[in-house]
Enzyme design. Structure first.
Site, PDB file in Angstrom:
ATOM      1  N   SER A 140      -5.322   7.797   2.382  1.00  0.00           N
ATOM      2  CA  SER A 140      -5.099   9.236   2.240  1.00  0.00           C
ATOM      3  C   SER A 140      -5.734   9.665   0.935  1.00  0.00           C
ATOM      4  O   SER A 140      -5.992   8.834   0.059  1.00  0.00           O
ATOM      5  CB  SER A 140      -3.593   9.524   2.216  1.00  0.00           C
ATOM      6  OG  SER A 140      -3.325  10.823   1.731  1.00  0.00           O
ATOM      7  N   TYR A 153       5.142   7.945  -1.877  1.00  0.00           N
ATOM      8  CA  TYR A 153       4.082   7.931  -0.867  1.00  0.00           C
ATOM      9  C   TYR A 153       2.729   7.659  -1.534  1.00  0.00           C
ATOM     10  O   TYR A 153       1.952   6.815  -1.071  1.00  0.00           O
ATOM     11  CB  TYR A 153       4.052   9.265  -0.118  1.00  0.00           C
ATOM     12  CG  TYR A 153       2.914   9.392   0.871  1.00  0.00           C
ATOM     13  CD1 TYR A 153       2.911   8.672   2.055  1.00  0.00           C
ATOM     14  CD2 TYR A 153       1.838  10.232   0.603  1.00  0.00           C
ATOM     15  CE1 TYR A 153       1.874   8.782   2.957  1.00  0.00           C
ATOM     16  CE2 TYR A 153       0.790  10.358   1.503  1.00  0.00           C
ATOM     17  CZ  TYR A 153       0.806   9.630   2.685  1.00  0.00           C
ATOM     18  OH  TYR A 153      -0.234   9.738   3.576  1.00  0.00           O
TER      19      TYR A 153
END
Length: 294
Positions: A140, A153
């Site tokens: 990501s 995260y």
């Protein structure tokens, strides 16, 4: 010619489903992993409706026993092991660092970081023996750029990137290519599922930011097909790039975070997440003039 086999983890929705469809229509023998027979049946039906096909295997990537069992089954389906793996399965644990408890932290890191490493451990011996194979890890933009209220995260994705960089160098002498794909914001349900993991807000110092985050989660995002097409490129290019940034937002975020002073990017991220209020234009102009500006 027998099609090359590719395992896609977390294939039931979002980027995993888009990737499964893209690879199946490109002629790969795709084996999609999901966590239940109901999801496996839904995946097969979804792919069948498009005129392609997929085989399925049940897998909980956070469970070592499940992983060994699944990849033993996959080995019997693929003459010893798959040609490639796309490590896509992941979760998003939102919340301020102080609000996320130890068990939530462990689940975040186990799913997004430990599981891809475990799967690499299971498939690399056969790939090395064949002197061919590819491992594509779906990261990501959070693997490069940290955001407040998403610290764990981001930690899982940045850990995934560090591990992947090391693995790429280790596997290269044996003919195995390892690639990172770093998407920006696309329409998947990872954030909708992540909303259910928001910490208890009653006594949190960040409860107002969490309420705003829930509203942001509801916004419509573009199809994840560009990510799937990038995975296809990573699997078909004779010499794939080590990293692929996908999306204008991902590319611009990476450039700005690297080019601007940390204090400036910290301030911008705090404003974006509601931790700071942007100064009113008139107040800002007054302050500028008081310092001799125009």
């Amino acid at each position: 010619m027998t099609p090359r086999s590719v395992v896609v983890t977390g294939a039931g929705c979002g980027i995993g489903l888009a990737t499964t469809l893209e690879l199946a229509h490109a002629g790969f023998d795709v084996i999609g992993t999901v966590r239940s027979e109901e999801k496996a049946e839904a995946l097969r039906e979804a792919v069948d409706r498009t005129g392609a096909s997929v085989r399925t295997v049940l897998l909980d990537v956070t469970d070592a026993t499940s992983s060994v069992r699944a990849f033993t089954e996959i080995a019997t389906m693929t003459d010893g092991g798959p040609w490639a793996v796309v490590n896509n399965a992941g979760i998003a644990q939102p919340g301020a660092i102080e609000d996320v408890d130890d068990e939530q932290v462990r689940q975040q890191l186990e799913t997004n970081l430990v599981a891809p490493a475990r799967i690499a451990r299971l498939v690399l011996p056969t790939m090395r023996a064949r002197r061919a194979g590819r491992i594509v890890n779906i990261s990501s933009i959070s693997g490069r750029v940290s955001m407040p209220l998403l610290g764990w995260y981001c930690a899982s994705k940045q850990g995934l990137e560090a591990m992947t960089d090391a693995l790429r160098m280790e596997a290269a002498p044996f003919g195995v290519k390892v690639v990172l794909v770093e998407p920006g914001s696309y329409g998947t349900d990872i954030w909708q599922r992540g909303a259910s993991r928001l910490p208890q807000r009653r006594n949190s110092a960040y409860r107002h930011q969490y309420e705003a985050a829930e509203e942001m989660i509801k916004r419509e995002l573009p199809s994840p097909r560009p990510v799937a097409r990038t995975v296809l490129k990573a699997l078909t290019a004779p010499r794939p790039l080590p990293r692929y940034l996908v999306g204008t937002d991902a590319r611009s975020s990476a450039v700005l975070d690297a080019a601007l002073p940390t204090a400036a990017t910290d301030w911008a991220k705090q404003v974006a997440t509601g931790l700071r209020r942007p100064p009113r234009a008139a107040h800002a102009l007054s302050r500028l003039r008081s310092r001799g500006g125009r």
